[in-house]
Design an enzyme around this catalytic site. Sequence first.
Site, mmCIF file in Angstrom:
data_model
loop_
_atom_site.group_PDB
_atom_site.id
_atom_site.type_symbol
_atom_site.label_atom_id
_atom_site.label_comp_id
_atom_site.label_asym_id
_atom_site.label_seq_id
_atom_site.Cartn_x
_atom_site.Cartn_y
_atom_site.Cartn_z
ATOM 1 N N ARG A 161 1.037 -1.002 0.194
ATOM 2 C CA ARG A 161 -0.136 0.122 0.030
ATOM 3 C C ARG A 161 0.841 1.302 -0.042
ATOM 4 O O ARG A 161 1.924 1.145 0.463
ATOM 5 C CB ARG A 161 -0.850 -0.137 1.228
ATOM 6 C CG ARG A 161 -1.913 -1.193 1.374
ATOM 7 C CD ARG A 161 -2.450 -1.226 2.648
ATOM 8 N NE ARG A 161 -3.434 -2.270 2.678
ATOM 9 C CZ ARG A 161 -3.471 -3.396 3.307
ATOM 10 N NH1 ARG A 161 -2.012 -3.389 3.865
ATOM 11 N NH2 ARG A 161 -4.119 -4.341 3.559
ATOM 12 N N LYS A 184 -2.518 -3.062 7.936
ATOM 13 C CA LYS A 184 -3.708 -2.492 8.464
ATOM 14 C C LYS A 184 -3.834 -3.222 9.918
ATOM 15 O O LYS A 184 -3.446 -4.389 9.818
ATOM 16 C CB LYS A 184 -4.879 -2.818 7.586
ATOM 17 C CG LYS A 184 -5.037 -1.662 6.659
ATOM 18 C CD LYS A 184 -6.408 -1.762 5.741
ATOM 19 C CE LYS A 184 -6.410 -0.960 4.571
ATOM 20 N NZ LYS A 184 -7.816 -1.059 3.817
ATOM 21 N N HIS A 252 -2.789 2.720 -5.833
ATOM 22 C CA HIS A 252 -3.499 1.577 -5.271
ATOM 23 C C HIS A 252 -3.594 0.475 -6.480
ATOM 24 O O HIS A 252 -3.664 -0.716 -6.242
ATOM 25 C CB HIS A 252 -4.574 1.931 -4.543
ATOM 26 C CG HIS A 252 -5.113 0.711 -3.538
ATOM 27 N ND1 HIS A 252 -4.319 0.425 -2.405
ATOM 28 C CD2 HIS A 252 -6.027 -0.235 -3.541
ATOM 29 C CE1 HIS A 252 -4.937 -0.626 -1.996
ATOM 30 N NE2 HIS A 252 -5.956 -1.062 -2.368
ATOM 31 N N ARG A 255 -0.817 -1.751 -6.844
ATOM 32 C CA ARG A 255 -0.938 -3.169 -5.897
ATOM 33 C C ARG A 255 -1.804 -4.109 -6.457
ATOM 34 O O ARG A 255 -1.573 -5.251 -6.261
ATOM 35 C CB ARG A 255 -1.321 -2.526 -4.388
ATOM 36 C CG ARG A 255 -1.661 -3.519 -3.339
ATOM 37 C CD ARG A 255 -1.700 -2.942 -2.137
ATOM 38 N NE ARG A 255 -2.720 -3.725 -1.188
ATOM 39 C CZ ARG A 255 -2.489 -4.550 -0.262
ATOM 40 N NH1 ARG A 255 -1.338 -4.829 -0.364
ATOM 41 N NH2 ARG A 255 -3.449 -5.155 0.576
ATOM 42 N N HIS A 278 -3.998 -9.471 3.611
ATOM 43 C CA HIS A 278 -5.408 -9.385 3.780
ATOM 44 C C HIS A 278 -5.737 -10.273 4.746
ATOM 45 O O HIS A 278 -5.264 -11.519 4.935
ATOM 46 C CB HIS A 278 -6.114 -9.993 2.362
ATOM 47 C CG HIS A 278 -5.914 -9.205 1.267
ATOM 48 N ND1 HIS A 278 -6.334 -9.413 0.007
ATOM 49 C CD2 HIS A 278 -5.915 -7.891 1.204
ATOM 50 C CE1 HIS A 278 -6.179 -8.335 -0.875
ATOM 51 N NE2 HIS A 278 -6.108 -7.440 0.153
ATOM 52 N N TYR A 287 -9.533 -11.019 -6.897
ATOM 53 C CA TYR A 287 -8.705 -10.987 -7.957
ATOM 54 C C TYR A 287 -8.870 -12.078 -8.937
ATOM 55 O O TYR A 287 -8.795 -12.097 -9.899
ATOM 56 C CB TYR A 287 -7.161 -11.028 -7.465
ATOM 57 C CG TYR A 287 -6.856 -9.629 -6.726
ATOM 58 C CD1 TYR A 287 -6.859 -8.650 -7.291
ATOM 59 C CD2 TYR A 287 -6.714 -9.817 -5.333
ATOM 60 C CE1 TYR A 287 -6.432 -7.405 -7.091
ATOM 61 C CE2 TYR A 287 -6.431 -8.606 -4.661
ATOM 62 C CZ TYR A 287 -6.195 -7.756 -5.426
ATOM 63 O OH TYR A 287 -5.856 -6.372 -4.704
#
Length: 306
Positions: A161, A184, A252, A255, A278, A287
């Site tokens: 990110r 995150k 983004h 990524r 994730h 994806y």
Amino acid sequence: MTLISPACRDALQHWLETRSALAGQAGNTVAAYRGDVTDFIAFMTEHRGAPQGLGALARIGVPDMRAWMARMRADGAGARSLARKLSAVKSFYRWLAEREGFEPTAVLSTRAPKFQKKLPRPLAEDAARTMIDTIELQSQTPWVAARDVAVVTLLYGCGLRISEALALTGRDAPLPSTLRIRGKGGKERLVPVIPAARHAVDTYLRLCPWPQEATGPLFRGVRGGALNARSIQAVMARARMQLGLPSTATPHAMRHSFATHLLEAGGDLRAIQELLGHASLSTTQAYTAVNTAHLMDVYNRTHPKA
């Protein structure tokens, strides 16, 4: 009229502290939760004509929930935004009901509006490479051009990110073969660093006029402070206009491109999940849908019977 009673305010603060401590929620997420639940309680105060203490919150029924959702819609909240607000309210109510000992069915049974989840919008492989080449031409100052290339190469080559790339410090240089990234919610992951990314960062460091400090930012702005994400967003915006790429060609998107191109090359979905950081495999599975859509597009354009 006081829109939120002291007892509600205290309960909300306690819940937010619990979320932050136990669930590792990021500051922005906690702030969003605070705003969503505060707005909900304030609406109920106006809707029912009296301050909503903890007892009143326990008595909220299905008609009250319908009224709140109707107001949110009337105020312009889209389906995605309303689903997020409802998720925050439900999370608060689960915690509050367990603490106060009441039945939260009316709130928890409220259904979120359906919405079409947006698929990631990656660049084609040649477009991603051309984007990096074009970014190098956006500044006449060699070290700035090298810096921008280094940042975007990390986004595409390592799947970072932009906030993660800009959080790197002088202590991370020269880049090792594997980076430990804090993503995150404070979740850490190990990310392999491809030679192209190490070379791009080495080139930037060799040209950068600002001294590298172990605790200082790796990527510097033109005045020596920490580089702002808006600078990278702006340089990518100029590059995509020159290349005729859509507005979705953002930092983004690099990524997204990293993940999509790995998947197209036969990468394992679980491994890609770990590389991206994730929390849920379902996020990474988006994806797969992108890859399927691409294959169908190729099929429709090239199949002799199409």
